[in-house]
Write an enzyme that holds these catalytic residues in place. Structure first.
Site, PDB file in Angstrom:
ATOM      1  N   HIS A 141     -20.405 -32.424 -36.320  1.00  0.00           N
ATOM      2  CA  HIS A 141     -19.584 -31.681 -37.142  1.00  0.00           C
ATOM      3  C   HIS A 141     -20.459 -30.317 -37.410  1.00  0.00           C
ATOM      4  CE1 HIS A 141     -15.941 -33.774 -37.231  1.00  0.00           C
ATOM      5  NE2 HIS A 141     -16.507 -34.825 -37.437  1.00  0.00           N
ATOM      6  N   ASP A 171     -18.799 -23.802 -37.549  1.00  0.00           N
ATOM      7  CA  ASP A 171     -17.360 -23.911 -37.075  1.00  0.00           C
ATOM      8  C   ASP A 171     -16.891 -22.614 -36.885  1.00  0.00           C
ATOM      9  OD1 ASP A 171     -17.230 -26.779 -36.885  1.00  0.00           O
ATOM     10  OD2 ASP A 171     -15.940 -27.057 -38.811  1.00  0.00           O
TER      11      ASP A 171
END
Length: 423
Positions: A141, A171
């Site tokens: 992530h 992200d």
């Protein structure tokens, strides 16, 4: 003026006519699709018939959804029909997933002497790590990609460990925004060559590119960031400098100082010393002058001085002191306050009720602003796009009639929110 006449006179969006197929995913790919939709592209999100967390994706403004079982023969053919007529595909999966389904870039763009089914297609994909690197199959992530990029090691935090800025850097900046940039560049090039290409974005590489400035300074061992010569949080831009830092006020709300240049530092120091009580200054054993900015050995002492001084007044009192000056001192606004300020309201009066009464104010307008062909206004309600919400509409555009669509719904090949309830 009627809605039809007003829409007919409004300028076309810069990406009008661009068809995007977005395979449902998390965070980076939906954000890339959101950017394209905001600027006028027609974005169709392909959802699987399931109850996965992707169904709660809120980065769906301006998009449509078709839900289908694309592991079935008929469902897969519908996906292929969509891609054949698309300008852009957004692939959120791990390397090899679409290839195994017969939907990889070679199918559309061709390979060697084999022609592709849509050679104008821009096939964009986002992965965590480089697709040809040793970590290509690792799960991760934002925080993992940020750590592996080298950027996290430069960020402020505590002396023991750095802190990460939510999941923004890898992200959304290194992933979604970088991918959207690649898509636009590829579309621009296609206007000359007539051919599409693969846009490979990975969040580690994107974050590293984003950090070009600090990486260069790190390599040059400048005083701005940590390097082999200076540890983290001892430098100008990594919370080492007292004049570029965050402070807590008497009401426990924070305020920031960004007085880097000498003239700004002068305005800050003079304003600060004039705002604190004289009796407090008299009790202090030491007071700074303008020379303190250039003496790094005095920074810890100066920082302690500022921390004590800022706690003598509230955040808004300090903000009022420096308002209209070049001291580069600003309050740290909450999302409610920032939304009010951005809307031209007095942020001092904003509270959580403002968020409840005006939720759309939280929606940031597309940036940058274009003068002649602006992006869509973001003033609608906040709601997630339900999978299958536009299935009949999208299938109709592919040439399927109502009876065929009803049959596909009955057999579970596709899912349609409203239609399924009627059958």
């Amino acid at each position: 003026m009627s809605s039809s006449s007003s829409s007919s006179t409004s300028p076309p969006k810069p990406l009008a006519g661009i068809k995007v197929v977005e395979f449902a995913g998390l965070a980076p790919v939906p954000f890339a699709g959101l950017i394209l939709a905001d600027f006028g592209a027609s974005v169709v999100r392909i959802d699987r018939i399931s109850h996965s967390s992707v169904a709660q994706d809120v980065l769906s403004r301006g998009k449509r959804s078709i839900a289908l079982d694309w592991k079935s023969k008929e469902g897969l053919e519908i996906v292929k029909q969509l891609v054949r007529s698309a300008d852009v595909v957004l692939d959120p999966f791990r390397p090899g997933v679409l290839e195994k389904m017969g939907l990889g870039p070679d199918v559309w763009l061709g390979k060697e002497n084999t022609p592709g089914e849509n050679e104008r297609l821009v096939f964009a994909r986002i992965a965590g790590y480089k697709r040809d690197g040793p970590h290509r199959d690792l799960a991760g992530h934002d925080i993992n990609y940020l750590a592996m990029s080298g950027v996290l090691s430069l960020l402020p935090g505590t002396p023991e460990k750095p802190s990460f800025p939510l999941n923004l850097l890898s992200d959304f900046a290194g992933g979604g925004l970088t991918c959207a940039l690649g898509i636009l560049v590829a579309l621009f090039e296609r206007a000359t060559s007539g051919r599409g290409q693969v846009v490979d974005a990975d969040m580690v590489s994107g974050t590293r590119y984003l950090a070009t400035y600090p990486f260069l300074h790190h390599t040059l061992r400048s005083p701005l960031f940590a390097s082999a010569d200076s540890k983290r949080q001892l430098n100008v831009l990594d919370a080492g400098a007292p004049f570029y830092n965050v402070y807590t006020c008497s009401d426990w709300r924070p305020i920031v100082v960004g007085a880097l240049e000498p003239q700004f530092f002068k305005a800050f120091l003079e304003g600060f010393l004039s705002a604190v009580p004289k009796t407090w200054l008299e009790r202090e054993e030491w007071a700074p002058d303008l020379d303190v900015q250039g003496h790094k050995e005095l920074w810890p002492k100066f920082k302690d001085f500022l921390e004590r001084g800022f706690k003598l007044r509230t955040r808004d009192e300090w903000a009022a002191t420096f308002e209209g000056t070049d001291a580069c001192v600003t309050p740290v606004l909450t999302p409610s306050e920032a939304a009010a300020a951005h809307a031209g309201m007095d942020y001092h009066t904003a509270d959580e009720d403002f968020a409840l009464e005006t939720p759309q104010a939280y929606i940031a307008s597309p940036a940058p602003s274009l003068s002649r062909t602006p992006a869509h206004a973001c003033n609608g309600p906040i709601r997630a796009l339900e999978p299958g919400q536009h299935t009949p509409e999208v299938l109709s555009e592919l040439g399927l009639d109502g009876r065929k669509i009803d049959d596909l719904v009955r057999r579970g090949v596709v899912d349609a929110v409203d239609l399924k309830a009627k059958l």
